[in-house]
Design a protein around this motif. Sequence first.
Motif, short mmCIF file in Angstrom:
data_model
loop_
_atom_site.label_atom_id
_atom_site.label_comp_id
_atom_site.label_asym_id
_atom_site.label_seq_id
_atom_site.Cartn_x
_atom_site.Cartn_y
_atom_site.Cartn_z
N HIS A 1 0.83 -1.21 0.00
CA HIS A 1 0.00 0.00 0.00
C HIS A 1 0.86 1.25 0.00
CE1 HIS A 1 -4.04 1.96 1.36
NE2 HIS A 1 -3.58 2.42 0.23
N GLU B 1 1.00 5.40 -1.37
CA GLU B 1 0.12 6.51 -1.74
C GLU B 1 0.98 7.73 -2.03
OE1 GLU B 1 -2.82 7.31 1.24
OE2 GLU B 1 -3.94 8.67 -0.05
N VAL C 1 -7.42 0.23 3.77
CA VAL C 1 -8.79 0.54 3.35
C VAL C 1 -8.76 1.30 2.03
CG1 VAL C 1 -10.94 1.73 3.97
CG2 VAL C 1 -9.49 0.79 5.78
N TYR C 2 -9.62 0.89 1.10
CA TYR C 2 -9.94 1.72 -0.06
C TYR C 2 -11.32 2.31 0.17
CZ TYR C 2 -6.26 0.00 -3.28
OH TYR C 2 -5.07 -0.30 -3.91
N ALA D 1 -5.79 4.50 4.53
CA ALA D 1 -6.95 4.48 3.65
C ALA D 1 -6.68 5.39 2.47
CB ALA D 1 -8.18 4.99 4.41
N GLU D 2 -7.16 5.00 1.31
CA GLU D 2 -6.90 5.76 0.09
C GLU D 2 -8.19 5.83 -0.72
OE1 GLU D 2 -3.69 4.12 -2.16
OE2 GLU D 2 -3.57 5.84 -3.52
#
Lengths: 338, 338
Positions: free
Chosen positions: A233, A235, B207-208, B234-235
């Motif tokens: 993950h 971003e 989390v998406y 989360a993204e």
Amino acid sequence: MKPELTAHGHLMANEAAQAMAVFCASASQDLTALVAQQGIGDAKAIYTIARGSSDAVANILSYEFMRELGVPVTSLPPSVFSLGRGVDVGGAAVLIISQSGASDDLVYSAKGAAAKGAKVIAITNQPYSSVEKAAALAIPIGAGAELAVPATKTVVGSIAAGTALLSALVPSYGLRAKSAIDCLRAISTVHPKADDLRASFLRARHVYVIGRDTGYGAAHEVALKLKECCALHAEAYSASEVLHGPLQLATNPLMVLILDTGAGNIKASLDQAEARFRAVGCDVQRISPADLGARDLTPAAAAALMLAVMYQIILKTALALGLNPDAPETLSKVTKTT
Amino acid sequence: MKPELTAHGHLMANEAAQAMAVFCASASQDLTALVAQQGIGDAKAIYTIARGSSDAVANILSYEFMRELGVPVTSLPPSVFSLGRGVDVGGAAVLIISQSGASDDLVYSAKGAAAKGAKVIAITNQPYSSVEKAAALAIPIGAGAELAVPATKTVVGSIAAGTALLSALVPSYGLRAKSAIDCLRAISTVHPKADDLRASFLRARHVYVIGRDTGYGAAHEVALKLKECCALHAEAYSASEVLHGPLQLATNPLMVLILDTGAGNIKASLDQAEARFRAVGCDVQRISPADLGARDLTPAAAAALMLAVMYQIILKTALALGLNPDAPETLSKVTKTT
């Protein structure tokens, strides 16, 4: 068939290794006559429309074009045309970037933008694609066939196609781009800290990839590839944006990768972000074209080089994790969405 | 002092609970005369400039404004004005959203955009702020003091201020917005599955948050708050974008939260994303205004309601994790960046 040819990752390895050659060839295209004929230079605004890696390229190019042309270059969501009734883009240029030129939503966008008054420019890797056919000006990426699911040479080649377009619009930029191409022809894309970076990724549970200006779009692409190839993950954030709420994720084990294009006006911002993340105990890595001896690149060329470097490291990370980056299990090469 | 007043999260709980009342008051502002006086309706394009939660609001409003006005509404990075020399925005309106109206980069942007020919509109919660002073038209959020570090009622109030602006520009939209306000006055923001959602977040490592149209900007805000309050990665993704590379993260334990505004034209896209993530074993949750009995909301009001719902669940998740959402350890209320 040699064993190497069936090994996991050989497609991506082969294609990523071609990235800088594709960049130099694609960025060297002379589009002067085509651009003058279409009157692209008169656009009061440019809207980019793209998805995934191509949208990261659009982001990179937006900063470069805004700096050189002094007009707004912003991103429109394809759904405005594919699900909605479109918007009036008279007097503007619309730049659509799509490797295949075949995605339904981008075909709708190309046709819709043309119908709503825009000069549509298409950057694709597929001659005679549907997106190209709807465009007033088509700029080929010219990367040749790309067989691995993760796009690499076509991404770097799309930045190059945008560089060729901007060079045709702004001759003084064209001279700087030519110097950058000359530098990149001779460059190695094997980063001296490649093994350290791979080890950091293997230890990481979460990654922030940070950049500003053209480095911000590059951060988007690196984060996407880390998810796609390594199921890690990651971003993307700009160095300023990340110091708002997202900094709190650093209380969980977090790796931070800073993509520094080397541009002088972003140094203070990247330094501030690096210091804040180090202060809360993150594993912070920072790479820059200077690490490879590259100098005087345009900001877009610097972003392209950092992608070529990172693709190889991401590939090796994926292989170390026992994954096959050529064909991630949940993905296919062409994604049909609206 | 009562013990409740010093408990962790009481500020955020109190302020989040006011969100719908702030929405109704702020969205009911009559801006007709002000807007007509400034000629905002003649803008050929609108550029939003904002950071963090305010940028999520800008994203929500961009879809609503494009649908109603038929002109492009896109996002400019503040750095174009704060680090660069700016771009020509003659004939356009620039909408700057900032709770404090004091961030340096947004002040530069307000002044720069005005100097480059734009009608500058400011949505802020602080009268006489520097951003307001540089604007031709200032729309107050009117949320009152917000003391918790995570912004809640000011975020929902910013969506409302944009709703008031659009209502002044498009009277038929104003009538639909009024119906939405009437519905939201009587609504409970306690979701019937709130405990399930909290449990999902507590189990989740990644989390998406997925939405489309105005639900996409809401997804950005929810993802930001999960990082800020819960240090949970989360993204936000659009339902179409996520089926490209990001789907591969589902091979790691992943929770997927779908914010469904209930608009008919996005249903197929959200359904497709839900099916794909369920097929690879994710914990998929989907919430919608209909869960609370709300009907006939404007898409922006639907996004505001989902935020009000999620703020309470995020708060309870943070408390269950032993965190203090009122004051995340790495953050401060005003972030100074350029």
